[in-house]
Design a protein around this motif. Structure first.
Motif, PDB file in Angstrom:
ATOM      1  N   LEU A  25      55.336  12.486  43.318  1.00 22.60           N
ATOM      2  CA  LEU A  25      53.933  12.814  43.083  1.00 22.60           C
ATOM      3  C   LEU A  25      53.759  13.238  41.637  1.00 22.60           C
ATOM      4  N   ARG A  26      52.516  13.471  41.249  1.00 28.29           N
ATOM      5  CA  ARG A  26      52.197  13.894  39.889  1.00 28.29           C
ATOM      6  C   ARG A  26      51.729  15.348  39.888  1.00 28.29           C
ATOM      7  N   LEU A  27      51.743  15.934  38.696  1.00 27.00           N
ATOM      8  CA  LEU A  27      51.159  17.272  38.559  1.00 27.00           C
ATOM      9  C   LEU A  27      49.677  17.210  38.918  1.00 27.00           C
ATOM     10  N   GLY A  28      49.225  18.221  39.644  1.00 30.85           N
ATOM     11  CA  GLY A  28      47.846  18.234  40.119  1.00 30.85           C
ATOM     12  C   GLY A  28      47.709  17.738  41.534  1.00 30.85           C
ATOM     13  N   GLU A  29      48.773  17.085  42.062  1.00 34.65           N
ATOM     14  CA  GLU A  29      48.775  16.628  43.445  1.00 34.65           C
ATOM     15  C   GLU A  29      49.601  17.591  44.289  1.00 34.65           C
ATOM     16  N   SER A  30      49.626  17.344  45.583  1.00 35.73           N
ATOM     17  CA  SER A  30      50.368  18.220  46.484  1.00 35.73           C
ATOM     18  C   SER A  30      51.079  17.374  47.529  1.00 35.73           C
ATOM     19  N   ASN A  41      59.670  26.228  41.533  1.00 34.25           N
ATOM     20  CA  ASN A  41      58.947  25.092  40.964  1.00 34.25           C
ATOM     21  C   ASN A  41      57.753  24.655  41.798  1.00 34.25           C
ATOM     22  N   PHE A  42      57.519  25.324  42.905  1.00 34.82           N
ATOM     23  CA  PHE A  42      56.410  24.968  43.778  1.00 34.82           C
ATOM     24  C   PHE A  42      55.644  26.224  44.186  1.00 34.82           C
ATOM     25  N   ARG A  43      54.357  26.040  44.397  1.00 33.84           N
ATOM     26  CA  ARG A  43      53.555  27.080  45.047  1.00 33.84           C
ATOM     27  C   ARG A  43      53.444  26.686  46.516  1.00 33.84           C
ATOM     28  N   PRO A  45      53.364  21.376  43.046  1.00 32.97           N
ATOM     29  CA  PRO A  45      54.338  21.491  41.945  1.00 32.97           C
ATOM     30  C   PRO A  45      53.729  22.203  40.744  1.00 32.97           C
ATOM     31  N   LEU A  46      54.532  23.032  40.101  1.00 35.52           N
ATOM     32  CA  LEU A  46      54.093  23.800  38.940  1.00 35.52           C
ATOM     33  C   LEU A  46      54.517  23.169  37.618  1.00 35.52           C
ATOM     34  N   GLN A  47      55.456  22.219  37.651  1.00 34.59           N
ATOM     35  CA  GLN A  47      55.884  21.541  36.444  1.00 34.59           C
ATOM     36  C   GLN A  47      56.519  20.204  36.823  1.00 34.59           C
ATOM     37  N   ALA A  48      56.648  19.347  35.832  1.00 35.15           N
ATOM     38  CA  ALA A  48      57.235  18.031  36.074  1.00 35.15           C
ATOM     39  C   ALA A  48      58.751  18.114  36.039  1.00 35.15           C
ATOM     40  N   GLY A  49      59.413  17.189  36.778  1.00 34.40           N
ATOM     41  CA  GLY A  49      60.865  17.162  36.788  1.00 34.40           C
ATOM     42  C   GLY A  49      61.409  16.733  38.138  1.00 34.40           C
ATOM     43  N   GLU A  50      62.759  16.756  38.246  1.00 40.53           N
ATOM     44  CA  GLU A  50      63.458  16.436  39.499  1.00 40.53           C
ATOM     45  C   GLU A  50      63.820  17.754  40.180  1.00 40.53           C
ATOM     46  N   PHE A  51      63.375  17.931  41.424  1.00 38.41           N
ATOM     47  CA  PHE A  51      63.597  19.185  42.140  1.00 38.41           C
ATOM     48  C   PHE A  51      64.132  18.899  43.545  1.00 38.41           C
ATOM     49  N   VAL A  52      64.688  19.922  44.152  1.00 36.27           N
ATOM     50  CA  VAL A  52      65.232  19.816  45.507  1.00 36.27           C
ATOM     51  C   VAL A  52      64.653  20.937  46.353  1.00 36.27           C
ATOM     52  N   LEU A  67      37.213  37.641  31.365  1.00 37.75           N
ATOM     53  CA  LEU A  67      38.538  38.205  31.109  1.00 37.75           C
ATOM     54  C   LEU A  67      38.516  39.003  29.813  1.00 37.75           C
ATOM     55  N   ILE A  68      39.193  40.153  29.826  1.00 35.97           N
ATOM     56  CA  ILE A  68      39.360  40.972  28.622  1.00 35.97           C
ATOM     57  C   ILE A  68      40.852  41.239  28.465  1.00 35.97           C
ATOM     58  N   PRO A  69      41.508  40.638  27.459  1.00 44.43           N
ATOM     59  CA  PRO A  69      42.953  40.860  27.292  1.00 44.43           C
ATOM     60  C   PRO A  69      43.248  42.310  26.947  1.00 44.43           C
ATOM     61  N   GLN A  70      44.317  42.821  27.564  1.00 43.68           N
ATOM     62  CA  GLN A  70      44.675  44.222  27.400  1.00 43.68           C
ATOM     63  C   GLN A  70      45.832  44.460  26.436  1.00 43.68           C
ATOM     64  N   LYS A  71      46.512  43.393  26.027  1.00 42.73           N
ATOM     65  CA  LYS A  71      47.655  43.584  25.130  1.00 42.73           C
ATOM     66  C   LYS A  71      47.805  42.344  24.256  1.00 42.73           C
ATOM     67  N   PRO A  72      48.368  42.485  23.059  1.00 40.23           N
ATOM     68  CA  PRO A  72      48.555  41.326  22.175  1.00 40.23           C
ATOM     69  C   PRO A  72      49.783  40.523  22.563  1.00 40.23           C
ATOM     70  N   GLY A  73      49.825  39.298  22.024  1.00 41.31           N
ATOM     71  CA  GLY A  73      50.975  38.432  22.265  1.00 41.31           C
ATOM     72  C   GLY A  73      50.609  37.246  23.129  1.00 41.31           C
ATOM     73  N   PRO A  74      51.592  36.388  23.439  1.00 41.82           N
ATOM     74  CA  PRO A  74      51.329  35.211  24.275  1.00 41.82           C
ATOM     75  C   PRO A  74      51.082  35.620  25.732  1.00 41.82           C
ATOM     76  N   LEU A  75      50.008  35.110  26.295  1.00 45.98           N
ATOM     77  CA  LEU A  75      49.682  35.344  27.701  1.00 45.98           C
ATOM     78  C   LEU A  75      49.408  33.998  28.354  1.00 45.98           C
ATOM     79  N   ALA A  76      49.851  33.841  29.580  1.00 49.44           N
ATOM     80  CA  ALA A  76      49.676  32.586  30.316  1.00 49.44           C
ATOM     81  C   ALA A  76      48.894  32.859  31.595  1.00 49.44           C
ATOM     82  N   ILE A  77      47.871  32.055  31.820  1.00 47.51           N
ATOM     83  CA  ILE A  77      47.104  32.109  33.065  1.00 47.51           C
ATOM     84  C   ILE A  77      47.644  31.024  33.973  1.00 47.51           C
ATOM     85  N   ALA A  78      48.108  31.389  35.161  1.00 49.92           N
ATOM     86  CA  ALA A  78      48.726  30.445  36.083  1.00 49.92           C
ATOM     87  C   ALA A  78      47.701  29.414  36.564  1.00 49.92           C
TER      88      ALA A  78
END
Length: 579
Positions: free
Chosen positions: A35-40, A61-63, A92-99, A205-216
């Protein structure tokens, strides 16, 4: 013949035993291995026994979202088999080969394990995502905001097909304070000649700290209508019962959002930084331009703008000497709009001038950070002037003194009223009725002069006692009365603080030997130190004055226990005065 039958029976028993062993156990089945990212994909864990307990392992690697269980029973050639199926949706949360690892399925204390399943996840295809009749996206209004700056996260569901039972799974927004912006909106849009229905959900959203932040990634579980099925080929039958939709359950996911939050630049100004980030303005006004000494006047500071205004604290006020101030609870008129929090916050402060004259209230400065200009900005309010007038309403000191030989003392006696004069006591025998001779003049004068003489003696004694009292002694007597009244009014709120203020003024007057008006904390410290009192006792009395003024001008209040403590402090001071 008997030998043939026994051999056939053993073969049948072995066959039945072998099929039972093969049927018992657990297995995992997926609807697709690529499958592709964005599919389930759908994972089914099946067990051949009742009440299985699936112990799903961690899969980074999966939700994984459980979708319930079902069971079915079959009877084949008189034999009953039962199968329990647990359904899971994997995104899937990222592309690749998983088990998908082996999954433990418990039957009581006995464990069965499924076989591992290999999955391949490819990158998203831009062309396929545009052409397909549905897609989900997530983006941010500003991927590189400053700490404390408001940004808007937008989830969008775009579909050309009908759908039902849509459920949005938002990310956790770790590192942000989050607030949903309304109930979302729905509209239509033509893309590449095709009409789509678009549904949006916005989050502030109001960021509370500096630096790189990722939204899932966000996920949307939705049932897509892929067609219609009929119950029968008979048109009359179909028209009566109607037809039903064919639904396909989809689990759609967005890509994650990466952000780089910038720290605020170093601030080096003279005025303190308020901590506000956005666009703001400040105004100041005074309730009236003239006031009597000791009377309160209200200073109003109004902060207005857009940004983290809910976090705004009261601006610092620098008042000249001889003035006191008491802050009140701020009044907020703040609403959540399309661009975030905006509105105004009003701070009211009760100012009490203690001396007559012209008083100038210095300007109040507000410093905030403006992300649009990437600089700190400040605004100063205009200076305000107040004309303080003399307060000639001096406290009237009621002292006990003699005004002449005709002065009488004591409480006024109420007139005695007789009721029920028609009911007389009954006399039971004749001896109870006796004739009394009329009272003689000398006896009458003696009877009348006794109480009169006693009254004159008491009046003379009181006159001698009060004639030579000093002002301090008279104020000490008044202080005792005022303290008792304050003690009685402990549970009366405003009345208590009025009585407590009068009692404190009387006690300070008794210590100073003169009436005290418009006293300040420094006045109290000076008076107590002048009679040899301790600094601790002086500070306790200053605390009483502060609590009284806070209650009168700032709306503050204390518990009944704290009020009793202040009365006891004055009682202790009265003991020192008496000593």
């Amino acid at each position: 013949m008997k030998r043939m039958l026994s051999i056939l029976g053993m073969v049948l028993l072995c066959g039945l035993s072998a099929s039972a062993v093969c049927a018992e156990g657990a297995r995992a089945v997926v609807d697709t291995t690529r499958l592709r990212l964005g599919e389930s994909l759908t994972l089914r864990v099946m067990a051949d026994f009742d009440d299985p307990r699936v112990e799903m392992p961690e899969m980074a690697n999966f939700r994984v979202s459980p979708r319930g269980t079902s069971s079915r029973m079959q009877i084949i050639n008189g034999r009953t088999t039962r199968e329990v199926e647990s359904l899971y949706l994997l995104v899937p949360l990222q592309a690749g080969e998983f088990v998908i690892p082996a999954i433990a399925v418990m039957d009581g204390r006995k464990a069965y394990h499924t076989q591992p399943v290999s999955i391949r996840v490819d990158e998203r295809s831009a062309s396929s995502s545009v052409d397909q009749p549905w897609r989900v996206t997530a983006d941010i209004s500003n991927p590189s905001p400053y700490v404390g700056e408001q940004v808007v996260w937008t989830f969008r569901f775009q579909t050309a097909a009908r759908f039902q039972n849509a459920r949005l799974g938002k990310p956790a927004f770790d590192g942000f304070s989050a607030e949903e912006l309304g109930e979302g909106r729905a509209f239509e849009q033509v893309i590449n000649g095709r009409r789509y229905a678009i549904h949006e959900v916005n989050e502030l959203l109001i960021p509370q700290k500096p630096g790189p932040l990722a939204i899932a990634p966000a996920s949307l579980s939705v049932a897509i209508v892929t067609g219609r099925s009929r119950r029968s080929s008979d048109p009359v039958f179909d028209d009566f019962f109607g037809s039903r939709n064919v639904m396909e359950q989809k689990q759609l996911t967005t890509e994650g959002v990466a952000m780089e939050v910038k720290p605020l630049p170093v601030y080096s100004g003279d005025a303190p930084f308020s901590g506000l980030v956005g666009t703001f303005s400040l105004t100041a006004s005074i309730e009236k331009e003239s006031v009597k000494a000791g009377d309160p006047v209200t200073l109003t500071l109004t902060l207005e703008g857009r940004g983290n205004i809910r976090d705004a604290a009261a601006p610092q006020i620098s008042l000249p000497e001889g003035m006191k101030h008491y802050g009140d609870t701020p009044v907020e008129e703040i609403a959540l709009g399309p661009e975030g929090w905006q509105g105004k916050k009003t701070f009211k402060t009760a100012i009490v001038p203690l001396k007559a004259g012209t008083v100038e209230i210095p300007p109040v400065t507000l410093v905030w950070f403006d992300p649009s200009t990437k600089t700190y900005r400040s605004q100063r309010s205009a200076p305000l002037r107040v004309e303080v007038l003399e307060n000639k309403a001096a406290e009237q000191v009621e002292v006990f003194q003699s005004s002449g030989p005709g002065t009488t003392f004591g409480l006024a006696k109420k007139e005695v009223r007789l009721k029920g004069q028609d009911i007389l006591p009954l006399k039971m025998d004749a001896d109870a009725v006796r004739h009394e001779a009329p009272m003689g003049m000398s006896r009458f004068l003696a009877w009348l002069g006794g109480p009169l003489g006693l009254f004159l003696v008491i009046a003379f004694a009181l006159k001698r006692l009060t004639r030579d009292l000093s002002v301090g002694q008279k104020l000490a007597r008044k202080a005792i009365l005022q303290v008792k009244e304050a003690e009685k009014a402990v549970g009366e709120g405003e009345l208590f603080y009025a009585k407590l203020h009068s009692a404190l003024a009387a006690v300070m007057g008794a210590l100073a030997g003169r009436p005290v008006e418009g006293m300040t904390g420094e006045d109290i410290r000076r008076i107590v130190a002048g009679v040899g009192g301790t600094a601790e006792a002086a500070e306790r009395c200053v605390a009483i004055l502060d609590s009284v003024e806070a209650a009168r001008y700032g709306g503050g209040a204390e518990s009944e226990g704290r009020r009793k403590e202040k009365v006891q402090t004055l009682i202790q001071m009265m003991k020192e005065v008496k000593a």
